[in-house]
Design an enzyme around this catalytic site. Structure first.
Site, mmCIF file in Angstrom:
data_model
loop_
_atom_site.group_PDB
_atom_site.id
_atom_site.type_symbol
_atom_site.label_atom_id
_atom_site.label_comp_id
_atom_site.label_asym_id
_atom_site.label_seq_id
_atom_site.Cartn_x
_atom_site.Cartn_y
_atom_site.Cartn_z
ATOM 1 N N GLU A 1 42.689 46.170 43.025
ATOM 2 C CA GLU A 1 43.213 44.887 43.025
ATOM 3 C C GLU A 1 43.220 44.168 41.367
ATOM 4 O O GLU A 1 44.231 43.686 40.791
ATOM 5 C CB GLU A 1 42.949 43.819 43.901
ATOM 6 C CG GLU A 1 43.237 43.931 45.154
ATOM 7 C CD GLU A 1 44.873 44.081 45.490
ATOM 8 O OE1 GLU A 1 45.612 43.270 44.975
ATOM 9 O OE2 GLU A 1 45.154 44.863 46.370
ATOM 10 N N TYR B 1 44.728 35.002 45.118
ATOM 11 C CA TYR B 1 45.542 36.258 45.672
ATOM 12 C C TYR B 1 44.390 37.315 45.759
ATOM 13 O O TYR B 1 44.560 37.842 46.893
ATOM 14 C CB TYR B 1 46.407 36.414 44.538
ATOM 15 C CG TYR B 1 46.832 37.851 44.781
ATOM 16 C CD1 TYR B 1 47.890 38.076 45.689
ATOM 17 C CD2 TYR B 1 46.299 38.848 43.840
ATOM 18 C CE1 TYR B 1 48.244 39.373 45.846
ATOM 19 C CE2 TYR B 1 46.800 40.322 44.050
ATOM 20 C CZ TYR B 1 47.462 40.524 45.170
ATOM 21 O OH TYR B 1 48.120 41.738 45.284
ATOM 22 N N ASP C 1 51.348 36.378 45.585
ATOM 23 C CA ASP C 1 51.555 36.602 44.075
ATOM 24 C C ASP C 1 52.839 36.369 43.546
ATOM 25 O O ASP C 1 53.908 36.182 44.319
ATOM 26 C CB ASP C 1 50.761 37.909 43.471
ATOM 27 C CG ASP C 1 51.500 39.082 43.999
ATOM 28 O OD1 ASP C 1 52.242 39.080 44.807
ATOM 29 O OD2 ASP C 1 51.198 40.270 43.613
#
Ligand code: SF4
Length: 372
Positions: free
Chosen positions: A40, A123, A141
């Site tokens: 991520e 997020y 996002d």
């Protein structure tokens, strides 16, 4: 806003499509929160294809939180070198150290604890916790916001606070609560593969019959353009010393003085990494650079004719359009400076350097062979 049966059908179709057609990505083959977290962070500013080799190399060297927490920062940055946005790597390591110190080496499953870690915002926390722990948190996002804006025909700047909050509420309401991790990935996958910024492939879309933007024929024009920050022109002069063995001199990563970065703040522009002696210039760049070098290296005699200009390099960092003017300075021996290192000019990447520094080295190498 979808409700009842329509909402159920929407969820079923999107999840079914994702489970059948999802791309086989390395971080989808694991339930390890550390690996999901790393992916991520890497994907925040980097395309999937570009991130994969970095992800694999990083995990080979740092296979778990403990390995990352105890590593030399320089080793971490070296493996990040080329991905850009190096604060991501620094925060990743700081967070790993906190996870070892406060959470016994396990990525925290509670939202408040995850959000307290450096580099983790709403997020990223929602993505990691939903995928690794099945927490019922919807991600939002830019990618997901675009999909939601098209599905709901939302106009205006999506990043405006109230509109963004409304999009988050929509994402929360759509979340499939049995499989929040898959659901979030399905939304992201739709945005990455079909509902792309340009030319969305609506005819292949598993949820096209629910899409207001498509029905109105405005999908492609959404989201509407944001007001762009005006570009600021910055000019830098950089000194590339070389000795007879083809070595050059790099200065150490500037210390974080905590000051607010102006547009021409050199530590920011070199990503707080190893760099050539560099400063922002207006007027006569050679004269300004010379004065800077005489102050920086008082024991070395340098005269203006020794500065050979090496053309112009263009580089962009967020809103800044940077012109770099490298000057080659051949010396018998390289100057000495506290903390500086001497490295072969052809191998500046043996230290963690930014793309800007790499570009300067390449421009000079094109002019002078590495080992003269
Ligand atoms: S129908 Fe088109 S615009 Fe709507 S969500 Fe699907 S790909 Fe995006």
């Amino acid at each position: 806003m979808l409700e009842g049966r329509e909402l159920a059908a929407f969820r079923k179709q999107l999840l079914g499509w994702f489970r059948q057609f999802q791309r086989d990505l390395p971080w989808r083959r694991t339930a390890d929160p550390y690996r999901i977290w790393l992916s991520e962070i890497m994907l925040q500013q980097t395309r999937v294809a570009a991130a994969i080799p970095y992800y694999e190399r990083f995990l080979e060297r740092f296979p778990d939180v403990h390995a990352l927490a105890t590593a030399q920062q320089e080793d971490v940055l070296r493996l990040w070198s080329g991905l850009g946005y190096y604060s991501r790597a620094r925060n990743l390591q700081k967070a790993a150290q906190q996870i070892v110190a406060k959470h016994g080496g396990q990525f925290p499953a509670r939202l408040e604890d995850a959000l307290a870690l450096p580099g983790i915002g709403n997020y990223t926390a929602a993505a990691i916790l939903s995928i690794a722990f099945g927490e019922k948190l919807a991600v939002l996002d830019g990618n997901v916001a675009r999909v939601l804006a098209r599905l709901g025909a939302v106009r205006g700047d999506l990043r405006e606070s109230k509109r963004w909050q409304d999009l988050q509420k929509t994402a929360d309401r759509l979340l499939e609560r049995q499989s929040p991790g898959d659901w979030n990935q399905a939304m992201m996958e739709l945005g990455a593969t079909l509902c792309t910024p340009k030319s969305p492939q609506c005819l292949l879309c598993p949820v096209m019959q629910f899409c207001e933007g498509r029905k109105l024929g405005i999908a492609e024009s959404l989201p509407e353009k944001r007001k762009k920050r005006a570009t600021v022109e910055v000019t830098l002069a950089a000194a590339v010393f070389t000795d007879r063995k083809g070595r050059t001199l790099l200065l150490p990563p500037p210390k974080d003085a905590g000051e607010k970065a102006s547009a021409d703040h050199v530590p920011t522009l070199v990503s707080k990494m190893w760099h050539f002696p560099t400063l922002s210039v207006t007027g006569d760049p050679a004269a300004i650079l010379l004065a800077f070098l005489r102050k920086q290296f008082p024991n070395v005699q340098i005269t203006k004719p020794q500065l050979t200009p090496v053309g112009k390099i263009r580089h962009a960092v967020t809103y800044r359009a940077i012109t770099i003017l490298p000057f080659l300075i051949g010396l018998r021996t390289l100057p000495r400076a506290s903390g500086a290192k001497q490295v072969p000019l052809g191998d500046v990447s043996s230290l963690p350097v930014s793309n800007l520094t790499r570009k300067v080295a390449q421009a000079v190498l094109a002019l002078v062979p590495a080992n003269r």
